[in-house]
Design an enzyme around this catalytic site. Structure first.
Site, PDB file in Angstrom:
ATOM      1  N   LYS A 175      45.226  48.400  56.157  1.00 49.80           N
ATOM      2  CA  LYS A 175      43.824  48.704  55.926  1.00 49.80           C
ATOM      3  C   LYS A 175      43.281  49.395  57.178  1.00 49.80           C
ATOM      4  O   LYS A 175      43.501  48.916  58.290  1.00 49.80           O
ATOM      5  CB  LYS A 175      43.064  47.388  55.652  1.00 49.80           C
ATOM      6  CG  LYS A 175      41.966  47.551  54.646  1.00 49.80           C
ATOM      7  CD  LYS A 175      41.485  46.250  54.063  1.00 49.80           C
ATOM      8  CE  LYS A 175      40.174  46.502  53.344  1.00 49.80           C
ATOM      9  NZ  LYS A 175      39.738  45.394  52.514  1.00 49.80           N
ATOM     10  N   GLU A 216      36.220  34.172  40.164  1.00 50.89           N
ATOM     11  CA  GLU A 216      34.893  33.633  39.862  1.00 50.89           C
ATOM     12  C   GLU A 216      34.963  32.495  38.845  1.00 50.89           C
ATOM     13  O   GLU A 216      34.226  31.505  38.953  1.00 50.89           O
ATOM     14  CB  GLU A 216      33.983  34.754  39.338  1.00 50.89           C
ATOM     15  CG  GLU A 216      33.535  35.756  40.405  1.00 50.89           C
ATOM     16  CD  GLU A 216      34.570  36.811  40.750  1.00 50.89           C
ATOM     17  OE1 GLU A 216      35.624  36.887  40.051  1.00 50.89           O
ATOM     18  OE2 GLU A 216      34.344  37.576  41.698  1.00 50.89           O
ATOM     19  N   ARG A 260      31.488  37.166  35.201  1.00 48.88           N
ATOM     20  CA  ARG A 260      32.896  36.845  34.958  1.00 48.88           C
ATOM     21  C   ARG A 260      33.102  35.382  34.543  1.00 48.88           C
ATOM     22  O   ARG A 260      34.103  35.039  33.944  1.00 48.88           O
ATOM     23  CB  ARG A 260      33.692  37.051  36.257  1.00 48.88           C
ATOM     24  CG  ARG A 260      34.188  38.436  36.496  1.00 48.88           C
ATOM     25  CD  ARG A 260      35.512  38.631  35.800  1.00 48.88           C
ATOM     26  NE  ARG A 260      35.821  40.044  35.685  1.00 48.88           N
ATOM     27  CZ  ARG A 260      36.663  40.691  36.458  1.00 48.88           C
ATOM     28  NH1 ARG A 260      37.287  40.062  37.419  1.00 48.88           N
ATOM     29  NH2 ARG A 260      36.882  41.961  36.265  1.00 48.88           N
TER      30      ARG A 260
HETATM   31  C1  LIG Z   1      35.269  40.501  40.093  1.00 50.75           C
HETATM   32  C2  LIG Z   1      35.028  40.976  41.485  1.00 50.75           C
HETATM   33  N1  LIG Z   1      34.799  40.093  42.469  1.00 50.75           N
HETATM   34  C3  LIG Z   1      34.574  40.529  43.727  1.00 50.75           C
HETATM   35  C4  LIG Z   1      34.589  41.852  44.031  1.00 50.75           C
HETATM   36  C5  LIG Z   1      34.244  42.339  45.421  1.00 50.75           C
HETATM   37  N2  LIG Z   1      35.394  43.006  46.068  1.00 50.75           N
HETATM   38  C6  LIG Z   1      35.491  44.336  46.145  1.00 50.75           C
HETATM   39  S1  LIG Z   1      36.865  44.850  46.927  1.00 50.75           S
HETATM   40  C7  LIG Z   1      37.358  43.273  47.184  1.00 50.75           C
HETATM   41  C8  LIG Z   1      38.634  43.010  47.908  1.00 50.75           C
HETATM   42  C9  LIG Z   1      39.772  43.617  47.221  1.00 50.75           C
HETATM   43  O1  LIG Z   1      40.924  43.372  47.974  1.00 50.75           O
HETATM   44  P1  LIG Z   1      42.236  44.176  47.645  1.00 50.75           P
HETATM   45  O2  LIG Z   1      42.436  44.220  46.188  1.00 50.75           O
HETATM   46  O3  LIG Z   1      43.339  43.598  48.454  1.00 50.75           O
HETATM   47  O4  LIG Z   1      41.900  45.648  48.115  1.00 50.75           O
HETATM   48  P2  LIG Z   1      41.738  46.216  49.609  1.00 50.75           P
HETATM   49  O5  LIG Z   1      40.278  46.334  49.858  1.00 50.75           O
HETATM   50  O6  LIG Z   1      42.411  45.280  50.546  1.00 50.75           O
HETATM   51  O7  LIG Z   1      42.385  47.541  49.582  1.00 50.75           O
HETATM   52  C10 LIG Z   1      36.433  42.363  46.666  1.00 50.75           C
HETATM   53  C11 LIG Z   1      36.536  40.899  46.766  1.00 50.75           C
HETATM   54  C12 LIG Z   1      34.818  42.746  42.972  1.00 50.75           C
HETATM   55  N3  LIG Z   1      34.820  44.066  43.164  1.00 50.75           N
HETATM   56  N4  LIG Z   1      35.048  42.288  41.739  1.00 50.75           N
END
Ligand SMILES: Cc1ncc(C[n+]2csc(CCOP(=O)(O)OP(=O)(O)O)c2C)c(N)n1
Length: 618
Positions: free
Chosen positions: A281, A367, A395
Site C-alpha cells: 500500500k 457489519e 448491510r
Molecule cells: C461494506 C463496507 N464496509 C466498510 C467499507 C470501508 N472501506 C473502504 S476500503 C476498506 C478497506 C479495504 O481493504 P482492502 O480490501 O484490503 O483494500 P486496500 O485498501 O488495502 O487496497 C474499508 C474498510 C466499505 N467500503 N464497505
C-alpha cells in the site's frame, strides 16, 4: 498533460496499451504512478491503495481483452490507475467533484467499469454472475474479480467462494494482498495469509509461473500436492484450493512482467482460478509507504511536503465528539465495549483502542457479524456501542431486526456519516437510516442538532435498556462548545428553539441551524425535535395547535423519514394541518461538495425559505 509521461500520453484506451512491448510496461507503470500521485495530490481522494494497484492495472488490461472480458474491482477505491488507462486520464482533475469522475467504478461512467462498487466484498459474487451468464449465453469471455485482503474478510466474499468453487466457469479471483485494510488488518484470515507468504510457503515469481505453465488440471494438481504434502515434501494445500480453486502464488504484484506472464498462462486454464498477488500500500511514494493509513484517503496535499494537519479552526468533527464521549463513558462504566467493522479511524476509535484495548473490537469488514456480536455481548450484561456508518449498517439490517431489536437488547448504534457525505457519493450517503430504523419496533432514533447534543444524546442512548441509534453527519457541525460532562438529555423529548407565527419548522438533526436562519426571514417557529422515534407527541400536538402550517426538515430521505412520522402522528391524533416535508429527494445524489449538494437539494437556509414561501404563499 506534460511530456514527462510519453508512454502514458499515447494511451487513450487499453487497445493502445496492448500495442506496447512487454518490456515497455515497467516504464509505463512508472509514468502512471507519477501521474496518479500528481493527480490525487491535486484533488484529494484515495491514494495508498491506488499506488499499490498500478502494475496490476497495467497487466490486467494488457493481458485481458477489456471491456469484453469483465474486470470487477472490489470496493473500487483502488481503480484510479484503471480509470487513467481507460480513457479518463484527462478528467482525473474532476475526481469526486460535482459533475466529475466518481471515486469508484460506475457502469454509467465507462464501459470498462463492469460493475459499480464502493461497499466492499461484492466482487466475487458479481464476477461469478458474469462468468455464469457468459456460459449460459455461450459467450467466450473472462470474468475477473480483484479483491483486497481487507475485503476478503467479509462473509459475503466467502459466500461467493463457496458458490464459485464448485462451478466450472472461467472465473479468476485475484487477491490483492497488501497486508492492510484501511488500518492494519485483523482476524484469523489475516494470520493465515501472513503464514502463506512466509518462509517455505512463499513461491517465487518464477516458481509461480512454472506452476501455471504446467497447466495441470486442477484436480490432478491437487492430488499431486496431496501426495507430496503427505510425505512432507511440499507446501500444504491452501484454503483456496480446498474451496475448489486452482491457487497460484503468492507473486510480486509490482513486477509487471511477471504479472503479465502469470496472467497469460492463467488465462488458458479452465475452471475457477485464484491468484494471490502481494503488493504494498502506498508503493513508490515513500510517505504513503511509511503511513498508508494517513494516505488512505487524504485531502489535497503537496507531494514534496506530504500531509499537513488539517485545520478545522479548533472545531470538533462529530466523529471526534463521539470518540471523546466513548472514552469518557468507558472510564466511568466498565460495561462499555466498543465495536467497529474495520473503521477505526473513520469512526474515531483510535484513542479508545489505545486506552481500552480489551474493550475494543475491530471485527473486520463484517457489519453483519458486528451487530450480532454486539447482541451476544448485550445478552451477557455488557453495554455494546457499535460505531458504524449509516450506509454500512444497511448491510446488517436483518441482524438489527432479528438479533437486536426482537430481543430488545441495549445496543447503542453510533451512526456516523448520516446524511450526505460529499465526495464519496451515492454509495456512501447516509440517506436511509431514519426510514429503515424507525419502522423497527423497540428501536429509537436520536438526531442531534449539534456537537454538544450529540454527546448528550449518546449519554441518553447509553442509559436506555433497548436499542438506540444516534445519527450524526460527516465533518464539523455548528461549532457549539462541547461540555465535558456526561449529562443526558431527556429521552424522546424535543424543544422549541425559536418562537414565531403561523409556520412551525420541525427539525430533525443538524439542519436546525439553516432552519433558524430561514425562520428569521419568515418569522417562523423552529422546533428542535431531537428524536425521529419516539416522536415528542406532546410537543408536536402543542405546536400543531398553535400554528397553521407545519414544515418538517431532515437530512435524510423524505420518503418514510421523520416527516412521514409526523404525518402519521398527526393523522393518528386526527389533526389536520398542511405539512411541507423537506429532506433528500427520491434520487441517488452523486458526489460533490457537501454544501453545494445540500443547496441543490434546497436544504440550505435560502432553499428552505424559498420552499416554504412557495408552498404556503408567504
Ligand atoms: C461494506 C463496507 N464496509 C466498510 C467499507 C470501508 N472501506 C473502504 S476500503 C476498506 C478497506 C479495504 O481493504 P482492502 O480490501 O484490503 O483494500 P486496500 O485498501 O488495502 O487496497 C474499508 C474498510 C466499505 N467500503 N464497505
Amino acid at each position: 498533460m506534460n511530456t514527462s509521461y510519453p508512454l502514458l500520453q499515447a494511451i487513450q484506451t487499453p487497445d493502445d496499451l496492448r500495442h506496447l512491448r512487454t518490456e515497455q510496461l515497467s516504464r509505463l507503470a512508472t509514468e502512471l504512478r507519477a501521474y496518479l500521485l500528481k493527480s490525487v495530490s491535486n484533488t484529494g481522494g484515495h491514494l495508498s491503495s491506488n499506488l499499490g494497484t498500478v502494475e496490476l492495472s497495467v497487466a490486467l488490461h494488457y493481458v485481458f481483452n477489456t471491456p469484453h472480458d469483465r474486470l470487477v474491482w472490489d470496493v473500487g477505491h483502488q481503480t484510479y490507475p484503471h480509470k487513467i488507462l481507460t480513457g479518463r486520464r484527462d478528467r482525473m482533475a474532476t475526481l469526486r467533484q460535482l459533475g466529475g469522475l466518481s471515486g469508484f467504478p460506475q457502469r454509467v461512467e465507462s464501459e470498462y467499469d463492469a460493475f459499480g462498487t464502493a461497499h466492499s466484498s461484492t466482487s466475487i459474487s458479481a464476477a461469478l454472475g458474469m462468468a455464469i451468464a457468459s456460459k449460459i449465453k455461450g459467450e467466450d469471455r473472462h470474468a475477473i474479480a480483484v479483491i483486497g485482503d481487507g475485503a476478503m474478510t467479509a462473509g459475503m466474499a466467502f459466500e461467493a467462494l463457496n458458490n464459485a468453487g464448485v462451478s466450472d466457469c472461467n472465473l479468476l479471483v485475484i487477491l490483492n494482498d497488501n497486508d492492510m485494510s484501511i488500518s492494519p488488518p485483523v482476524g484469523a484470515l489475516n494470520r493465515y495469509l501472513a503464514k502463506l507468504m512466509s518462509g517455505q510457503f512463499y513461491a517465487t515469481a518464477k516458481n509461480a509461473s512454472r506452476t501455471v505453465l504446467r497447466g495441470a488440471p486442477p484436480l490432478l494438481e491437487l492430488a499431486r500436492r496431496f501426495e507430496e504434502s503427505a510425505i512432507g515434501m511440499v507446501k500444504p494445500i491452501t484454503l483456496f484450493e480446498k474451496f475448489g480453486f486452482n491457487y497460484v502464488g503468492p507473486i510480486d504484484g509490482h513486477d509487471v512482467e511477471t504479472l503479465v506472464s502469470v496472467l497469460e498462462n492463467i488465462k488458458h486454464l479452465k475452471g475457477p482460478q485464484f491468484l494471490h498477488v502481494v503488493t504494498k500500500k502506498g508503493q513508490g511514494y515513500e510517505l504513503a509507504e511509511a503511513d498508508p493509513v494517513a494516505y488512505h484517503g487524504p485531502d489535497k496535499f503537496d507531494p514534496a511536503v506530504g500531509l499537513q494537519k488539517s485545520c478545522t479552526d479548533g472545531m470538533l468533527t462529530f466523529t471526534q465528539v463521539f470518540g471523546q464521549w466513548l472514552c469518557d463513558m468507558a472510564t466511568v462504566d466498565d460495561r462499555l465495549v466498543g465495536i467497529t467493522p474495520a473503521m477505526r479511524e473513520g469512526s474515531g476509535m483510535a484513542e479508545f483502542e489505545q486506552r481500552f484495548p480489551k474493550r475494543y473490537f475491530d471485527v473486520g469488514i463484517a457489519e453483519q457479524h458486528a451487530v450480532t456480536f454486539a447482541a451476544g455481548l448485550a445478552c451477557e450484561g455488557l453495554k455494546p456501542v457499535v460505531a458504524i456508518y449509516s450506509t454500512f449498517l444497511q448491510r446488517a439490517y436483518d441482524q438489527l431486526i432479528h438479533d437486536v431489536a426482537i430481543q430488545n437488547l441495549p445496543v447503542v448504534f453510533a451512526l456516523d456519516r448520516a446524511g450526505l457525505v460529499g465526495a464519496d457519493g451515492a454509495t456512501h450517503a447516509g440517506a436511509y437510516d431514519i426510514p429503515y430504523l424507525r419502522c423497527i419496533p423497540n428501536v429509537s432514533v436520536a438526531c442531534p442538532a449539534d456537537e454538544n447534543e450529540c454527546r448528550q444524546l449518546l449519554c441518553t442512548a447509553f442509559a436506555q435498556n433497548h436499542p438506540v441509534a444516534v445519527r450524526y453527519p460527516r465533518g464539523v457541525g455548528a461549532g457549539v462548545m462541547v461540555s465535558s460532562g456526561l449529562d443526558a438529555l431527556p429521552f424522546g423529548k424535543g424543544e422549541i428553539r425559536r418562537r414565531g407565527e403561523h409556520v412551525a419548522i420541525l427539525v430533525f438533526g443538524t439542519l436546525l441551524y439553516p432552519a433558524l436562519q430561514a425562520a428569521q426571514a419568515l418569522n417562523a417557529t423552529v422546533v428542535n425535535m431531537r428524536w425521529a422515534k419516539p416522536l415528542d407527541l406532546d410537543l408536536l400536538l402543542q405546536v400543531a395547535s398553535e400554528h397553521t402550517h407545519l414544515v418538517t426538515l431532515e437530512e435524510g430521505a423524505v420518503m418514510g423519514g421523520a416527516g412521514s412520522a409526523v404525518l402519521e402522528a398527526l393523522s393518528a391524533a386526527n389533526t389536520t394541518r398542511p405539512v411541507l416535508q423537506l429532506g433528500l429527494s427520491d434520487t441517488f445524489i452523486e458526489h460533490g461538495d457537501p454544501a453545494k449538494l445540500l443547496a441543490l437539494q434546497g436544504l440550505d437556509a435560502a432553499g428552505i425559505e424559498t420552499a416554504i414561501r412557495r408552498r404556503f404563499g408567504y
